[in-house]
Design an enzyme around this catalytic site. Structure first.
Site, short mmCIF file in Angstrom:
data_model
loop_
_atom_site.label_atom_id
_atom_site.label_comp_id
_atom_site.label_asym_id
_atom_site.label_seq_id
_atom_site.Cartn_x
_atom_site.Cartn_y
_atom_site.Cartn_z
N ASP A 227 -5.38 0.99 -2.61
CA ASP A 227 -6.83 0.74 -2.69
C ASP A 227 -7.40 1.29 -3.99
O ASP A 227 -6.81 2.18 -4.61
CB ASP A 227 -7.55 1.44 -1.53
N1 URA Z 1 -3.25 2.69 3.26
C1 URA Z 1 -4.55 2.68 2.91
O1 URA Z 1 -5.41 2.75 3.75
N2 URA Z 1 -4.85 2.58 1.60
C2 URA Z 1 -3.92 2.52 0.62
O2 URA Z 1 -4.26 2.44 -0.56
C3 URA Z 1 -2.56 2.53 1.01
C4 URA Z 1 -2.25 2.62 2.34
#
Ligand code: URA
Length: 239
Positions: free
Chosen positions: A104
Protein backbone atom coordinates in the site's frame (compact mmCIF):
# COMPACT_ATOMS: atom_id res chain seq x y z
CA UNK A 1 14.88 -24.39 -31.18
CA UNK A 2 11.12 -24.23 -30.82
CA UNK A 3 9.01 -23.42 -27.76
CA UNK A 4 5.28 -23.15 -27.22
CA UNK A 5 3.88 -19.69 -27.77
CA UNK A 6 2.76 -19.20 -24.15
CA UNK A 7 6.24 -20.17 -22.90
CA UNK A 8 7.77 -17.72 -25.37
CA UNK A 9 5.59 -14.90 -23.99
CA UNK A 10 6.72 -15.70 -20.47
CA UNK A 11 10.39 -15.84 -21.61
CA UNK A 12 9.90 -12.31 -22.92
CA UNK A 13 8.75 -11.14 -19.48
CA UNK A 14 5.21 -10.43 -20.69
CA UNK A 15 3.31 -12.51 -18.16
CA UNK A 16 3.00 -16.00 -16.65
CA UNK A 17 2.40 -18.95 -18.96
CA UNK A 18 -1.18 -19.27 -17.82
CA UNK A 19 -2.02 -15.62 -18.40
CA UNK A 20 -0.20 -15.82 -21.73
CA UNK A 21 -2.71 -18.43 -22.86
CA UNK A 22 -5.46 -15.90 -22.20
CA UNK A 23 -3.71 -13.28 -24.33
CA UNK A 24 -3.37 -15.82 -27.14
CA UNK A 25 -7.04 -16.81 -26.99
CA UNK A 26 -8.04 -13.15 -26.97
CA UNK A 27 -6.25 -12.72 -30.31
CA UNK A 28 -3.67 -10.28 -28.98
CA UNK A 29 -0.67 -12.25 -30.23
CA UNK A 30 0.70 -12.23 -33.76
CA UNK A 31 3.44 -14.40 -35.21
CA UNK A 32 5.05 -13.09 -38.40
CA UNK A 33 2.17 -10.67 -38.83
CA UNK A 34 -0.64 -13.23 -38.41
CA UNK A 35 -2.88 -13.58 -35.36
CA UNK A 36 -2.39 -16.97 -33.71
CA UNK A 37 -5.07 -18.33 -31.37
CA UNK A 38 -3.81 -21.88 -31.23
CA UNK A 39 -2.34 -22.72 -27.81
CA UNK A 40 -0.17 -25.52 -29.18
CA UNK A 41 1.55 -23.20 -31.69
CA UNK A 42 5.36 -23.39 -31.52
CA UNK A 43 7.68 -20.46 -32.05
CA UNK A 44 11.05 -20.80 -33.73
CA UNK A 45 13.42 -18.83 -31.50
CA UNK A 46 15.68 -17.90 -34.40
CA UNK A 47 13.23 -16.99 -37.13
CA UNK A 48 9.83 -15.98 -35.82
CA UNK A 49 8.73 -12.42 -35.02
CA UNK A 50 6.18 -12.30 -32.23
CA UNK A 51 4.06 -9.27 -31.37
CA UNK A 52 1.76 -8.65 -28.40
CA UNK A 53 -0.76 -5.84 -28.82
CA UNK A 54 1.24 -4.73 -31.85
CA UNK A 55 4.59 -4.55 -30.03
CA UNK A 56 7.51 -6.75 -31.01
CA UNK A 57 8.72 -8.84 -28.07
CA UNK A 58 12.04 -10.63 -27.49
CA UNK A 59 13.35 -13.03 -24.84
CA UNK A 60 15.01 -11.15 -22.03
CA UNK A 61 17.66 -11.99 -19.49
CA UNK A 62 15.76 -12.75 -16.32
CA UNK A 63 16.46 -10.37 -13.46
CA UNK A 64 15.35 -10.39 -9.84
CA UNK A 65 15.53 -7.23 -7.78
CA UNK A 66 14.47 -6.28 -4.27
CA UNK A 67 13.58 -2.75 -3.33
CA UNK A 68 13.04 -1.32 0.14
CA UNK A 69 9.91 0.68 -0.68
CA UNK A 70 9.64 3.77 1.49
CA UNK A 71 6.23 4.77 2.85
CA UNK A 72 4.32 7.29 0.72
CA UNK A 73 5.35 5.75 -2.58
CA UNK A 74 2.87 4.05 -4.90
CA UNK A 75 3.63 0.52 -6.12
CA UNK A 76 3.13 1.61 -9.69
CA UNK A 77 5.29 1.86 -12.78
CA UNK A 78 3.39 4.87 -14.06
CA UNK A 79 4.14 8.45 -13.27
CA UNK A 80 1.24 9.22 -10.92
CA UNK A 81 1.28 12.99 -10.93
CA UNK A 82 1.58 14.48 -7.48
CA UNK A 83 2.08 11.14 -5.71
CA UNK A 84 5.53 9.60 -5.91
CA UNK A 85 5.77 6.11 -7.39
CA UNK A 86 8.48 3.45 -7.22
CA UNK A 87 9.36 4.19 -10.83
CA UNK A 88 11.44 7.07 -9.50
CA UNK A 89 13.51 4.59 -7.50
CA UNK A 90 14.14 2.26 -10.42
CA UNK A 91 16.29 4.58 -12.48
CA UNK A 92 19.30 2.69 -13.67
CA UNK A 93 17.41 -0.60 -14.04
CA UNK A 94 17.52 -1.28 -17.78
CA UNK A 95 15.31 -4.36 -17.85
CA UNK A 96 11.54 -4.04 -17.98
CA UNK A 97 10.72 -5.41 -14.52
CA UNK A 98 7.35 -5.33 -12.78
CA UNK A 99 6.48 -5.54 -9.07
CA UNK A 100 5.39 -8.91 -7.72
CA UNK A 101 2.35 -7.93 -5.67
CA UNK A 102 1.76 -4.59 -4.06
CA UNK A 103 2.51 -2.70 -0.93
CA UNK A 104 0.00 0.00 0.00
CA UNK A 105 0.93 3.67 -0.43
CA UNK A 106 1.73 4.05 3.27
CA UNK A 107 3.30 0.58 3.69
CA UNK A 108 7.02 -0.01 3.33
CA UNK A 109 9.61 -2.71 2.98
CA UNK A 110 10.42 -5.61 0.74
CA UNK A 111 9.16 -5.41 -2.81
CA UNK A 112 10.28 -8.00 -5.32
CA UNK A 113 10.58 -6.93 -8.95
CA UNK A 114 11.26 -9.21 -11.88
CA UNK A 115 10.61 -9.88 -15.54
CA UNK A 116 10.10 -13.59 -14.78
CA UNK A 117 6.36 -13.96 -15.25
CA UNK A 118 6.21 -17.58 -14.13
CA UNK A 119 8.05 -16.93 -10.88
CA UNK A 120 5.89 -13.85 -10.19
CA UNK A 121 2.73 -15.88 -10.68
CA UNK A 122 3.90 -18.56 -8.26
CA UNK A 123 5.08 -16.11 -5.59
CA UNK A 124 1.60 -14.56 -5.54
CA UNK A 125 -0.65 -17.58 -6.05
CA UNK A 126 -1.96 -18.95 -2.72
CA UNK A 127 -1.59 -22.55 -3.90
CA UNK A 128 2.23 -22.23 -3.71
CA UNK A 129 1.89 -21.11 -0.07
CA UNK A 130 4.96 -18.87 -0.08
CA UNK A 131 5.10 -17.07 3.29
CA UNK A 132 5.24 -13.26 3.38
CA UNK A 133 6.16 -11.74 6.73
CA UNK A 134 5.26 -8.25 7.99
CA UNK A 135 6.28 -6.19 11.00
CA UNK A 136 3.18 -4.32 12.06
CA UNK A 137 2.71 -1.64 14.66
CA UNK A 138 -0.90 -1.67 15.85
CA UNK A 139 -2.97 0.41 18.20
CA UNK A 140 -3.75 -1.20 21.54
CA UNK A 141 -2.27 -3.85 23.76
CA UNK A 142 -2.57 -7.51 22.81
CA UNK A 143 -3.09 -9.96 25.68
CA UNK A 144 -2.12 -13.62 25.46
CA UNK A 145 -5.77 -14.61 25.08
CA UNK A 146 -6.21 -12.10 22.26
CA UNK A 147 -3.05 -13.36 20.56
CA UNK A 148 -4.49 -16.87 20.60
CA UNK A 149 -7.65 -15.61 18.91
CA UNK A 150 -5.63 -13.72 16.30
CA UNK A 151 -3.67 -16.89 15.57
CA UNK A 152 -6.82 -18.91 14.94
CA UNK A 153 -7.96 -17.01 11.84
CA UNK A 154 -11.07 -15.00 10.95
CA UNK A 155 -13.77 -14.69 8.35
CA UNK A 156 -13.25 -11.49 6.36
CA UNK A 157 -15.69 -10.16 3.75
CA UNK A 158 -13.83 -12.02 0.97
CA UNK A 159 -13.33 -15.30 2.80
CA UNK A 160 -11.49 -16.95 5.64
CA UNK A 161 -7.99 -15.74 6.43
CA UNK A 162 -5.53 -17.60 8.58
CA UNK A 163 -2.03 -16.35 9.35
CA UNK A 164 0.73 -18.91 9.39
CA UNK A 165 2.38 -17.26 12.38
CA UNK A 166 1.77 -14.31 14.71
CA UNK A 167 4.38 -13.19 17.23
CA UNK A 168 4.46 -10.25 19.63
CA UNK A 169 7.78 -8.45 19.09
CA UNK A 170 7.31 -5.56 21.52
CA UNK A 171 4.64 -4.11 23.78
CA UNK A 172 4.30 -0.38 24.43
CA UNK A 173 1.81 1.49 26.63
CA UNK A 174 -0.92 1.60 24.05
CA UNK A 175 0.65 -0.03 21.00
CA UNK A 176 1.98 -3.44 20.01
CA UNK A 177 4.60 -4.47 17.47
CA UNK A 178 3.60 -7.74 15.82
CA UNK A 179 5.28 -10.01 13.33
CA UNK A 180 2.65 -11.68 11.17
CA UNK A 181 3.04 -14.15 8.30
CA UNK A 182 0.50 -15.00 5.61
CA UNK A 183 0.89 -17.39 2.68
CA UNK A 184 -1.53 -15.42 0.55
CA UNK A 185 -1.76 -11.80 -0.54
CA UNK A 186 -5.28 -10.43 -0.83
CA UNK A 187 -5.69 -6.68 -1.03
CA UNK A 188 -5.05 -4.89 2.29
CA UNK A 189 -5.05 -8.30 3.96
CA UNK A 190 -2.93 -7.46 6.99
CA UNK A 191 -4.80 -4.22 7.74
CA UNK A 192 -8.20 -5.83 7.28
CA UNK A 193 -7.24 -8.88 9.30
CA UNK A 194 -5.93 -6.96 12.30
CA UNK A 195 -8.76 -4.43 11.95
CA UNK A 196 -11.18 -7.34 12.35
CA UNK A 197 -9.72 -7.84 15.86
CA UNK A 198 -10.03 -4.15 16.66
CA UNK A 199 -6.41 -3.20 16.04
CA UNK A 200 -5.77 -0.34 13.68
CA UNK A 201 -2.50 -0.67 11.78
CA UNK A 202 -0.22 2.33 12.32
CA UNK A 203 2.84 1.09 10.43
CA UNK A 204 3.37 -1.88 8.17
CA UNK A 205 6.68 -3.15 6.82
CA UNK A 206 7.21 -6.34 4.80
CA UNK A 207 10.45 -7.96 5.91
CA UNK A 208 10.45 -11.36 4.19
CA UNK A 209 9.14 -13.14 1.11
CA UNK A 210 9.88 -16.88 1.36
CA UNK A 211 13.66 -17.26 1.64
CA UNK A 212 14.36 -13.59 0.78
CA UNK A 213 14.88 -11.09 3.60
CA UNK A 214 14.99 -7.33 3.44
CA UNK A 215 18.11 -7.38 5.64
CA UNK A 216 19.77 -4.01 6.05
CA UNK A 217 18.83 -2.61 2.65
CA UNK A 218 18.20 1.10 3.21
CA UNK A 219 14.89 2.80 2.47
CA UNK A 220 14.58 3.61 -1.22
CA UNK A 221 17.52 1.38 -2.18
CA UNK A 222 17.49 -1.70 -4.37
CA UNK A 223 19.76 -4.59 -5.15
CA UNK A 224 19.85 -7.56 -7.52
CA UNK A 225 19.36 -10.91 -5.82
CA UNK A 226 22.41 -13.17 -5.72
CA UNK A 227 22.41 -16.39 -7.74
CA UNK A 228 21.95 -18.37 -4.57
CA UNK A 229 18.94 -16.25 -3.52
CA UNK A 230 17.37 -16.72 -6.96
CA UNK A 231 17.94 -20.46 -6.71
CA UNK A 232 16.34 -20.60 -3.24
CA UNK A 233 13.40 -18.45 -4.30
CA UNK A 234 12.72 -20.60 -7.37
CA UNK A 235 13.07 -23.77 -5.35
CA UNK A 236 10.55 -22.48 -2.79
CA UNK A 237 7.87 -22.28 -5.52
CA UNK A 238 8.79 -25.51 -7.29
CA UNK A 239 10.80 -24.07 -10.20
N1 URA B 1 -1.38 -6.01 3.74
C1 URA B 1 -1.83 -4.74 3.80
O1 URA B 1 -2.86 -4.48 4.38
N2 URA B 1 -1.11 -3.79 3.18
C2 URA B 1 0.04 -4.02 2.52
O2 URA B 1 0.66 -3.10 1.99
C3 URA B 1 0.50 -5.36 2.47
C4 URA B 1 -0.23 -6.33 3.09
Amino acid sequence: MQVRLNKYLSMCGITSRRKAEKLILEGKVKVNGKTVKELSFKVDLKKDRVEVNGKLIRPQRKVYIILNKPPLYLTSLKDEGDKRSIIHLLRGVKERVFPVGRLDYNSEGLLLLTNDGELAHRVLHPSYKLPKTYLVLVEGKITKAKLERIRRGALLEDGFAHPEEVLIRKTYNSKTLLEITFTEGRKHLVKRYLGHFGHKVLRLKRIRIGPISLGNLKRGQLRYLTREEVRLLKESVGL
